[in-house]
Write a protein that holds these residues in place. Structure first.
Motif, PDB file in Angstrom:
ATOM      1  N   PRO A  21       0.928  -1.149  -0.004  1.00 37.54           N
ATOM      2  CA  PRO A  21       0.002  -0.043   0.068  1.00 37.54           C
ATOM      3  C   PRO A  21       0.892   1.359  -0.111  1.00 37.54           C
ATOM      4  O   PRO A  21       2.115   1.247   0.643  1.00 37.54           O
ATOM      5  N   LEU A  22       0.336   2.267  -0.696  1.00 38.27           N
ATOM      6  CA  LEU A  22       0.808   3.610  -0.513  1.00 38.27           C
ATOM      7  C   LEU A  22       0.031   4.633  -0.279  1.00 38.27           C
ATOM      8  O   LEU A  22      -1.003   4.872  -0.890  1.00 38.27           O
ATOM      9  N   LEU A  23       0.276   5.542   0.656  1.00 39.32           N
ATOM     10  CA  LEU A  23      -0.620   6.725   0.878  1.00 39.32           C
ATOM     11  C   LEU A  23       0.149   8.249   0.442  1.00 39.32           C
ATOM     12  O   LEU A  23       1.118   8.177   0.983  1.00 39.32           O
ATOM     13  N   VAL A  24      -0.547   8.820  -0.336  1.00 41.88           N
ATOM     14  CA  VAL A  24       0.156  10.222  -0.710  1.00 41.88           C
ATOM     15  C   VAL A  24      -0.963  11.156  -0.019  1.00 41.88           C
ATOM     16  O   VAL A  24      -2.118  11.301  -0.358  1.00 41.88           O
ATOM     17  N   LEU A  25       0.003  12.025   0.743  1.00 47.28           N
ATOM     18  CA  LEU A  25      -0.649  13.272   1.342  1.00 47.28           C
ATOM     19  C   LEU A  25      -0.381  14.510   0.749  1.00 47.28           C
ATOM     20  O   LEU A  25       1.017  14.619   1.021  1.00 47.28           O
ATOM     21  N   ALA A  26      -1.215  15.452   0.158  1.00 48.63           N
ATOM     22  CA  ALA A  26      -0.734  16.509  -0.321  1.00 48.63           C
ATOM     23  C   ALA A  26      -2.004  17.526  -0.472  1.00 48.63           C
ATOM     24  O   ALA A  26      -3.065  16.943  -0.701  1.00 48.63           O
ATOM     25  N   GLY A  27      -1.725  18.568  -0.637  1.00 52.44           N
ATOM     26  CA  GLY A  27      -2.878  19.612  -0.673  1.00 52.44           C
ATOM     27  C   GLY A  27      -3.292  19.915  -2.333  1.00 52.44           C
ATOM     28  O   GLY A  27      -2.926  19.114  -2.928  1.00 52.44           O
ATOM     29  N   ALA A  28      -4.179  20.716  -2.315  1.00 45.36           N
ATOM     30  CA  ALA A  28      -5.068  20.951  -3.629  1.00 45.36           C
ATOM     31  C   ALA A  28      -4.273  21.457  -4.646  1.00 45.36           C
ATOM     32  O   ALA A  28      -3.222  22.403  -4.289  1.00 45.36           O
ATOM     33  N   GLY A  29      -4.341  21.088  -5.700  1.00 45.48           N
ATOM     34  CA  GLY A  29      -3.273  21.560  -6.907  1.00 45.48           C
ATOM     35  C   GLY A  29      -1.821  21.229  -6.682  1.00 45.48           C
ATOM     36  O   GLY A  29      -1.238  21.806  -7.444  1.00 45.48           O
ATOM     37  N   THR A  30      -1.500  20.103  -6.040  1.00 44.80           N
ATOM     38  CA  THR A  30      -0.044  19.752  -5.836  1.00 44.80           C
ATOM     39  C   THR A  30       0.379  18.369  -6.770  1.00 44.80           C
ATOM     40  O   THR A  30       1.276  17.983  -6.738  1.00 44.80           O
TER      41      THR A  30
END
Length: 223
Positions: free
Chosen positions: A34-43
């Motif tokens: 599994p892989l989780l990507v956390l990032a803000g809008a428009g990134t």
């Protein structure tokens, strides 16, 4: 074949990775576990996801029909399809890219009869649902000022979001919820007669299908 030649080009050039920064590239190249990507809008989250799909296919880790990419909005699903299509040169027909509701609808069109759903069911939009609830309140001779259709419908939607059919609810908490449960039971009976599902039903009946038919669930897990 356009699809095959496009993939060979992607494999040879690796050009689809050039637009990514170091963190994005790491996410794309990580294909085990599994892989989780956390990032803000428009990134660039959509770019990462679609590029990762292309990388998985280009390297032979999976075939297009073995890919499931799910999102919340039709806009995001369209962007993902468009991006992948540009990178691999078409052949998206076998790939599962769409919203949660679109995926559930696709499954129920094929297997819905196993949970009592006819394959040619229609979809109720928000206005349809509100009219249906308001009509039931009139049939039950309930004052809509005391029991607003919007509030009753919100109760029904919350129960469906929790995966609960009318017969699965616990004890009622107050008179409003008691009425909401009564309307919910009638609402489900009415949608059955109409051969119609609302958005909550798409997920609810798909969940029931997988719970009641473990062989169907297994087939999708293996795919």
């Amino acid at each position: 074949m356009q699809y095959s030649s496009a993939l060979r080009s992607v494999q040879e050039e690796g050009s689809f990775l050039e637009e990514l920064n170091a963190e994005q590239k790491e996410a794309v190249l990580t294909v085990e576990g599994p892989l989780l990507v956390l990032a803000g809008a428009g990134t660039g989250k959509t770019r990462v996801l679609t590029t990762r799909i292309v990388h998985i296919i280009a390297q032979g880790f999976a075939q297009p029909h073995e890919i499931l990419a799910v999102t919340f909005t039709n806009k995001a699903a369209f962007e993902m399809k468009q991006r992948v299509n540009e990178l691999i040169g078409g052949a998206l027909g076998d790939m599962w890219i769409g919203t949660f509701h679109a995926m559930a609808m696709k499954i129920l069109r094929q297997h819905g009869t196993l949970v009592g759903i006819e394959p040619n069911f229609s979809i109720l939009d928000d206005d349809d649902q509100m009219r249906l609830v308001a009509g039931l309140l009139k049939i039950f001779e309930l004052d809509e000022k005391q029991y607003p259709a919007k509030i009753i419908l919100n109760h029904i939607r919350r129960w469906k979001d929790r995966g609960l059919f009318p017969w699965q609810l616990g004890l009622a908490m107050g008179p409003l919820e008691t009425i909401a449960r009564k309307v919910y039971k009638a609402y489900q009976g009415r949608t059955k007669t109409l051969n119609a599902l609302d958005f909550g039903d798409l997920l609810l009946y798909c969940l029931k299908l997988f719970e009641d038919q473990p062989d169907i669930l297994k087939s999708y897990q293996e795919q």
